[in-house]
Scaffold this active site. Structure first.
Site, PDB file in Angstrom:
ATOM      1  N   PHE A 184       0.893  -1.235   0.098  1.00  0.00           N
ATOM      2  CA  PHE A 184       0.204  -0.399   0.313  1.00  0.00           C
ATOM      3  C   PHE A 184       1.026   1.457   0.019  1.00  0.00           C
ATOM      4  O   PHE A 184       1.534   1.806   0.779  1.00  0.00           O
ATOM      5  CB  PHE A 184      -0.555   0.295   1.362  1.00  0.00           C
ATOM      6  CG  PHE A 184      -1.857   0.984   1.597  1.00  0.00           C
ATOM      7  CD1 PHE A 184      -3.031   1.316   0.764  1.00  0.00           C
ATOM      8  CD2 PHE A 184      -1.089   1.658   2.608  1.00  0.00           C
ATOM      9  CE1 PHE A 184      -3.741   2.341   0.802  1.00  0.00           C
ATOM     10  CE2 PHE A 184      -2.474   3.701   2.673  1.00  0.00           C
ATOM     11  CZ  PHE A 184      -3.342   3.023   2.036  1.00  0.00           C
ATOM     12  N   ALA A 185       0.705   2.514  -1.292  1.00  0.00           N
ATOM     13  CA  ALA A 185       1.600   2.795  -1.409  1.00  0.00           C
ATOM     14  C   ALA A 185       0.859   4.617  -1.183  1.00  0.00           C
ATOM     15  O   ALA A 185       0.774   5.188  -2.344  1.00  0.00           O
ATOM     16  CB  ALA A 185       2.608   2.847  -2.708  1.00  0.00           C
TER      17      ALA A 185
ATOM     18  N   ILE B 105       7.358   1.780   2.219  1.00  0.00           N
ATOM     19  CA  ILE B 105       6.461   1.223   1.877  1.00  0.00           C
ATOM     20  C   ILE B 105       6.678  -0.539   2.358  1.00  0.00           C
ATOM     21  O   ILE B 105       7.759  -1.190   1.904  1.00  0.00           O
ATOM     22  CB  ILE B 105       6.140   0.540   0.396  1.00  0.00           C
ATOM     23  CG1 ILE B 105       5.626   2.935  -0.130  1.00  0.00           C
ATOM     24  CG2 ILE B 105       4.981  -0.173  -0.285  1.00  0.00           C
ATOM     25  CD1 ILE B 105       4.998   3.551   0.733  1.00  0.00           C
TER      26      ILE B 105
ATOM     27  N   GLY C 171      -8.032  -1.233   8.950  1.00  0.00           N
ATOM     28  CA  GLY C 171      -6.124  -1.243   9.256  1.00  0.00           C
ATOM     29  C   GLY C 171      -6.130  -0.925  10.327  1.00  0.00           C
ATOM     30  O   GLY C 171      -5.160  -1.560  10.947  1.00  0.00           O
TER      31      GLY C 171
ATOM     32  N   GLN D 213       6.211  -6.094  45.471  1.00  0.00           N
ATOM     33  CA  GLN D 213       4.715  -5.616  46.098  1.00  0.00           C
ATOM     34  C   GLN D 213       5.145  -3.821  44.122  1.00  0.00           C
ATOM     35  O   GLN D 213       4.005  -3.422  43.717  1.00  0.00           O
ATOM     36  CB  GLN D 213       4.056  -4.690  46.781  1.00  0.00           C
ATOM     37  CG  GLN D 213       3.146  -5.169  47.208  1.00  0.00           C
ATOM     38  CD  GLN D 213       3.157  -4.723  49.251  1.00  0.00           C
ATOM     39  OE1 GLN D 213       2.555  -3.550  49.390  1.00  0.00           O
ATOM     40  NE2 GLN D 213       1.896  -5.995  49.826  1.00  0.00           N
TER      41      GLN D 213
ATOM     42  N   GLU E  57       0.175   3.990   9.913  1.00  0.00           N
ATOM     43  CA  GLU E  57      -1.311   3.973   9.744  1.00  0.00           C
ATOM     44  C   GLU E  57      -1.500   5.055  11.033  1.00  0.00           C
ATOM     45  O   GLU E  57      -3.214   4.641  11.407  1.00  0.00           O
ATOM     46  CB  GLU E  57      -1.815   2.367  10.141  1.00  0.00           C
ATOM     47  CG  GLU E  57      -1.027   1.345   9.615  1.00  0.00           C
ATOM     48  CD  GLU E  57      -1.918   0.295   9.474  1.00  0.00           C
ATOM     49  OE1 GLU E  57      -3.267  -0.045   9.089  1.00  0.00           O
ATOM     50  OE2 GLU E  57      -1.116  -0.403   8.538  1.00  0.00           O
ATOM     51  N   GLY E  58      -0.968   6.332  10.535  1.00  0.00           N
ATOM     52  CA  GLY E  58      -0.992   7.142  11.208  1.00  0.00           C
ATOM     53  C   GLY E  58      -0.975   7.350  12.943  1.00  0.00           C
ATOM     54  O   GLY E  58      -1.062   5.857  13.752  1.00  0.00           O
TER      55      GLY E  58
ATOM     56  N   GLN F 118      -0.552  11.265  17.509  1.00  0.00           N
ATOM     57  CA  GLN F 118      -1.079  12.326  17.252  1.00  0.00           C
ATOM     58  C   GLN F 118      -2.354  12.697  16.243  1.00  0.00           C
ATOM     59  O   GLN F 118      -3.750  13.422  16.316  1.00  0.00           O
ATOM     60  CB  GLN F 118      -0.167  13.610  16.762  1.00  0.00           C
ATOM     61  CG  GLN F 118       0.883  13.972  17.579  1.00  0.00           C
ATOM     62  CD  GLN F 118       2.022  12.539  17.902  1.00  0.00           C
ATOM     63  OE1 GLN F 118       1.959  12.031  17.309  1.00  0.00           O
ATOM     64  NE2 GLN F 118       1.760  12.158  19.403  1.00  0.00           N
TER      65      GLN F 118
HETATM   66  C1  LIG Z   1       8.257   0.602   9.199  1.00  0.00           C
HETATM   67  C2  LIG Z   1       7.676   1.059   8.625  1.00  0.00           C
HETATM   68  C3  LIG Z   1       6.027   0.772   7.570  1.00  0.00           C
HETATM   69  C4  LIG Z   1       5.258   1.627   6.922  1.00  0.00           C
HETATM   70  N1  LIG Z   1       4.406   1.318   6.096  1.00  0.00           N
HETATM   71  C5  LIG Z   1       4.091   2.181   5.021  1.00  0.00           C
HETATM   72  C6  LIG Z   1       2.903   2.012   3.961  1.00  0.00           C
HETATM   73  O1  LIG Z   1       3.067   0.361   4.138  1.00  0.00           O
HETATM   74  N2  LIG Z   1       2.345   2.495   3.144  1.00  0.00           N
HETATM   75  C7  LIG Z   1       2.888   4.044   3.802  1.00  0.00           C
HETATM   76  O2  LIG Z   1       2.060   4.609   2.587  1.00  0.00           O
HETATM   77  N3  LIG Z   1       3.328   4.071   4.824  1.00  0.00           N
HETATM   78  C8  LIG Z   1       3.130   3.634   6.054  1.00  0.00           C
HETATM   79  N4  LIG Z   1       4.475   3.712   6.510  1.00  0.00           N
HETATM   80  C9  LIG Z   1       4.867   5.445   6.176  1.00  0.00           C
HETATM   81  C10 LIG Z   1       4.155   5.537   8.002  1.00  0.00           C
HETATM   82  O3  LIG Z   1       2.232   6.040   8.116  1.00  0.00           O
HETATM   83  C11 LIG Z   1       4.268   7.719   8.179  1.00  0.00           C
HETATM   84  O4  LIG Z   1       5.733   7.619   8.175  1.00  0.00           O
HETATM   85  C12 LIG Z   1       3.463   8.000   9.137  1.00  0.00           C
HETATM   86  O5  LIG Z   1       2.379   8.491   8.747  1.00  0.00           O
HETATM   87  C13 LIG Z   1       4.221   9.091   9.630  1.00  0.00           C
HETATM   88  O6  LIG Z   1       4.341  10.106   8.330  1.00  0.00           O
HETATM   89  P1  LIG Z   1       5.325  11.611   9.142  1.00  0.00           P
HETATM   90  O7  LIG Z   1       6.276   9.713   8.854  1.00  0.00           O
HETATM   91  O8  LIG Z   1       5.743  12.024   7.490  1.00  0.00           O
HETATM   92  O9  LIG Z   1       5.339  11.560   9.815  1.00  0.00           O
HETATM   93  P2  LIG Z   1       4.933  13.085  10.079  1.00  0.00           P
HETATM   94  O10 LIG Z   1       3.706  13.567   9.416  1.00  0.00           O
HETATM   95  O11 LIG Z   1       6.195  14.234   9.657  1.00  0.00           O
HETATM   96  O12 LIG Z   1       4.745  13.992  11.454  1.00  0.00           O
HETATM   97  C14 LIG Z   1       6.113  14.132  12.280  1.00  0.00           C
HETATM   98  C15 LIG Z   1       5.762  14.497  13.782  1.00  0.00           C
HETATM   99  O13 LIG Z   1       4.191  15.166  13.696  1.00  0.00           O
HETATM  100  C16 LIG Z   1       3.195  15.161  14.288  1.00  0.00           C
HETATM  101  N5  LIG Z   1       2.458  15.672  13.097  1.00  0.00           N
HETATM  102  C17 LIG Z   1       2.173  15.609  11.666  1.00  0.00           C
HETATM  103  N6  LIG Z   1       1.071  16.515  11.579  1.00  0.00           N
HETATM  104  C18 LIG Z   1       0.209  16.304  12.928  1.00  0.00           C
HETATM  105  C19 LIG Z   1      -0.570  17.613  13.366  1.00  0.00           C
HETATM  106  N7  LIG Z   1      -2.039  18.505  12.550  1.00  0.00           N
HETATM  107  N8  LIG Z   1      -1.231  18.187  14.228  1.00  0.00           N
HETATM  108  C20 LIG Z   1      -0.084  17.184  15.476  1.00  0.00           C
HETATM  109  N9  LIG Z   1       0.814  16.904  15.478  1.00  0.00           N
HETATM  110  C21 LIG Z   1       1.651  16.443  13.946  1.00  0.00           C
HETATM  111  C22 LIG Z   1       3.194  13.604  13.421  1.00  0.00           C
HETATM  112  O14 LIG Z   1       2.227  12.876  14.689  1.00  0.00           O
HETATM  113  C23 LIG Z   1       4.791  12.968  14.222  1.00  0.00           C
HETATM  114  O15 LIG Z   1       4.595  12.875  15.478  1.00  0.00           O
HETATM  115  C24 LIG Z   1       5.553   3.259   7.373  1.00  0.00           C
HETATM  116  C25 LIG Z   1       6.201   4.114   8.300  1.00  0.00           C
HETATM  117  C26 LIG Z   1       7.515   2.908   8.409  1.00  0.00           C
HETATM  118  C27 LIG Z   1       8.177   3.586   9.457  1.00  0.00           C
END
Ligand SMILES: Cc1cc2nc3c(=O)[nH]c(=O)nc-3n(C[C@H](O)[C@H](O)[C@H](O)COP(=O)(O)OP(=O)(O)OC[C@H]3O[C@@H](n4cnc5c(N)ncnc54)[C@H](O)[C@@H]3O)c2cc1C
Length: 384
Positions: A122-123, A156, A243, A280, A364-365, A368
């Site tokens: 899923f990309a 991905i 998911g 405890q 998956e989100g 935050q």
């Molecule tokens: C091992 C792994 C597997 C993955 N697999 C997939 C996959 O199969 N397919 C896919 O599509 N993606 C995948 N991802 C991507 C993953 O879903 C994202 O990394 C994730 O959604 C966060 O996005 P980002 O890394 O760009 O962080 P960012 O969005 O840059 O976030 C950085 C920080 O800012 C915070 N933040 C961002 N926006 C806000 C807001 N509006 N309010 C408050 N805080 C905020 C976030 O909570 C986080 O703490 C994967 C990631 C990893 C590490």
């Protein structure tokens, strides 16, 4: 909803035995070699694990959400890498097709996904678009009976193993929001599709992620999911709602395993002339973990049953994902603490689990983003 108690009990019992006898003994090997042995993958195929959530008419087991959650509780009592391999076929990799695909698209791909012959990815995420997924920049421009895709997808899961990719791309350049996004099935081997180097991760060795690069990648128009432009983001969000319940269940299963390991250690380890389990302050860590796991288990089952009753569980799915993944992090931390110094070295599984489970609060989100979903839904439903 459980369709047949007896059949489900048999499935859960054979899965539990498989986890105990085949997966747990291979956890170290998978972590050291960063690969799941082919013979285990074959056994996972035989057990039907790749097709758990794919409808029966396409060769899967067609589990309901409640059944899926119960299965995930069992499957997660070992290294998350095993679950990750079958996770995309059952979840984010195939659900776009199952929920919104055309009959022809389903027929073309689902039987091979159910058997494990094909792995799906899923990309959605990109270098500049993670939490703000609707801002994605990958483009898809119609050219005759094809679309030409350009962009890079990041982190991905299972991309190195995947035979097909569900790719979200912008078909309407004028619409910078979610309404301009469409979802496509892109097959491995399509000209213009390539993979980056495999990411070196904190944990979950044996599960792989990498970039997926689309450079003038020509995808048949027949691979536009559902045959409709502009609804791809909605498809992705429906996939993620489901998911999130699955990940919550995985967090419960792995937390139960960590607590079981911590209890065993606390009963064996002696200090001050007695078992540390009799102190405890150690009991408090065991009890807090037990209560939190129980809470996460109950809420995940409740939300799964509601989804099976066709209720909108967007809020509940986010509550479950947020609470269960944060709970899992706290249980991992306490389990390391109960192990003392032994929890910090790799002789015990908890050192590995502590790193493995960190991911659940991110993908998956993030936590935050779940908070935003929950609060926004509350505000919308208040009508003000
Ligand atoms: C091992 C792994 C597997 C993955 N697999 C997939 C996959 O199969 N397919 C896919 O599509 N993606 C995948 N991802 C991507 C993953 O879903 C994202 O990394 C994730 O959604 C966060 O996005 P980002 O890394 O760009 O962080 P960012 O969005 O840059 O976030 C950085 C920080 O800012 C915070 N933040 C961002 N926006 C806000 C807001 N509006 N309010 C408050 N805080 C905020 C976030 O909570 C986080 O703490 C994967 C990631 C990893 C590490």
């Amino acid at each position: 909803m459980i369709r047949d108690e007896e059949t489900l009990a048999l499935l859960l019992a054979s899965l539990s035995r498989f986890v105990r006898e085949r997966l747990v003994p291979n956890e170290d090997l998978v972590a050291e070699s960063d690969a799941i042995p082919e013979e285990l993958v074959a056994e996972m195929r035989e057990l039907g694990l790749f097709g758990l959530c794919i409808p029966e008419e396409y060769g899967g087991l067609g589990l309901t959400m409640e059944e899926e959650v119960l299965v995930a509780f069992e499957l997660a009592r070992t290294s998350p890498a095993f679950r990750s391999l079958v996770g995309t076929n059952n979840g984010i990799g195939s659900q776009g097709l199952i929920i919104d695909g055309t009959a022809e698209q389903k027929q073309r791909y689902l039987p091979r996904l159910a058997s494990g012959e094909l792995v799906a990815s899923f990309a959605l995420t990109e270098p500049e678009s993670g939490s703000d997924a609707a801002s994605l920049r990958t483009t898809a421009v119609r050219d005759g009976d094809h679309y030409v895709l350009n962009g890079t997808k990041r982190y991905i899961t299972n991309a190195p193993e995947a035979g097909i990719f569900t790719v979200m791309a912008r078909t309407d350049a004028a619409n910078k929001g979610s309404g301009g996004i469409s979802a496509f099935i892109v097959e491995k081997g399509t000209a213009g599709l390539s993979l980056g180097k495999v990411d070196r991760k904190m944990g979950q060795r044996g599960a792989h992620t990498c970039d997926v690069i689309l450079d003038q990648c020509r995808v048949p128009a027949a691979n536009l999911i559902g045959g409709i432009e502009g609804v791809g983001f909605k498809t992705a969000m429906k996939v993620l709602d489901k998911g999130r319940l699955h990940i919550a269940a995985v967090c419960v299963g792995v937390a139960e395993r960590m607590l079981e390991d911590a209890l065993r250690y606390a009963l064996e380890r002696q200090q001050f002339g007695q078992r540390i389990a009799d102190f405890q302050l150690v009991q408090a860590m065991l009890a807090d973990s037990k209560a939190e796991i129980y809470a996460a288990r109950c809420m995940t089952l409740d939300a799964a049953r509601r989804r099976d009753r066709q209720e909108d569980v967007s809020t509940e799915a986010s509550c479950c994902k947020m609470f269960a993944s944060e709970m899992c992090g706290r249980v991992a931390d306490r389990a390391v603490q109960i192990h003392g110094g032994a929890g910090y070295v790799a002789d015990y599984a908890i050192e590995r689990f502590y790193r493995d489970v960190r991911l659940f609060r991110i993908y998956e989100g993030t936590t935050q983003i779940q908070q935003l979903v929950i609060a926004r839904n509350m505000i919308r439903q208040s009508g003000s």
